[in-house]
Design an enzyme around this catalytic site. Sequence first.
Site, PDB file in Angstrom:
ATOM      1  CG  HIS A   1      -9.863  -7.914   5.949  1.00 42.77           C
ATOM      2  ND1 HIS A   1      -9.201  -8.533   6.970  1.00 42.77           N
ATOM      3  CD2 HIS A   1      -9.059  -8.005   4.854  1.00 42.77           C
ATOM      4  CE1 HIS A   1      -8.044  -9.002   6.529  1.00 42.77           C
ATOM      5  NE2 HIS A   1      -7.927  -8.688   5.250  1.00 42.77           N
TER       6      HIS A   1
ATOM      7  CD  GLU B   1      -1.684  -2.431   1.335  1.00 44.50           C
ATOM      8  OE1 GLU B   1      -0.573  -2.659   1.864  1.00 44.50           O
ATOM      9  OE2 GLU B   1      -2.453  -3.344   0.995  1.00 44.50           O
TER      10      GLU B   1
END
Length: 323
Positions: free
Chosen positions: A129, A60
Site C-alpha cells: 500500500h 479494480e
Amino acid sequence: MLEMTYSQAINAALREEMRRDSRVFILGEDVGVFGGCFGVTAGLYEEFGPERVLDTPISETAIIGSAVGAAAAGLRPVPEIMFMDFMTVCMDEFFNQAAKMRYMFGGKARVPLTLRTVCGAGLGAAAQHSQSLEAWFVHMPGVKVVMPSTPADAKGLLAASIRDDNPVIFIEHKMLYGISGPVPEGEYTIPLGKADIKREGRDVTVVATSAMVHRALAAAETLAGEGIEVEVVDPRTLVPFDKETLLRSVEKTGRLVIVHEAVKTGGIGGEIAAIVAEEGFDFLDAPIKRVAAPFTPVPFSPPLEAAYIPDENKIIQAIREIV
C-alpha cells in the site's frame, strides 16, 4: 487566492468539473457515501447523487473496465484506484485497452479517462500500500502521467486532465493530502507537459517529483545558508515531459541531481538522466546524481520505512558531492 489543502484542492477540481460538464462522473471503492478512503471525494455524492458518484464492488478490474467503456462511448469517467499498488489488478484494461484504443482505431476512438490513484510511503502501510510505480506508466505509450506536488498544481492539473481526450493517470501522494497552500479562486487549468521552477538557483539543478519536491526545497533552504544556490524543478507531468525547462536549467547550473521516492532501479530518474546525457551533455560540469529509494519493498517497521524514504540529508549529501 484561497488557502486549501492538497485534498481540498482535488475535491474542488472534481466538483467544478462535474458542475461544468455533465459527462464527468466518479467511480471507485468507497468514493460515494464514505467520501473516499482519504476523504478526497467527501460531499460529492450529496451534490451529484449515486448516478455520478458510483460506489463500486471491490474489483479494480471492473472499475477500470467500465471506465474504459464509458470513455469510449463519450463520457468522461474519473475512476479512483484506492492505492497505486492495486493497479496490478487492472493493468490489462488500462495498458492493453485504454492506452491503445485511439492508436488502434486510427484516431476514431477517444478515451477521455482520468484515473486517480494514490502513491507513496510514510503511513506505515507496508509493502502492498506504499509503492511509487509511476515509471511503469511512463513506459506505456498512449497514457499521460501527472504527479502534482502542491494544492494549486493538483487543482489545475486535475482539471486539465479531465478535459484531455486521452487516458491520464493522476498520481496523488498520500502524505501530501494534509499540506496547505494558496490556490487560485475559480476554474483554471495548468497545461500538461509544463514544468515549474519551484525555487531558482545558479549552482545545481534538482529535479524532484511529488512529495520529494518538498524535501528538495528543504534541502535547498539549508544549503542556501552555506552559499549554495539550488534550483528546484518540478516536472509536474512525467508524460509529456518538459525537456526544455530541464535543459535550460542544467545549462545554467551545470549540475543535476534527480530525486524521486520510487526505487532507483528502473525509475524515472534514469530517463531524466538519459535526456540530459543525450541532449545536454556539454552543459554538465559534474556527474549526474540520483537520490531514490533502495531496491527493496517498502518496509512496515517505522524506523526502516523512514530509512527507505529519501530525505533532505540524502539530497544535501548528493549535492555536496558534485558542487
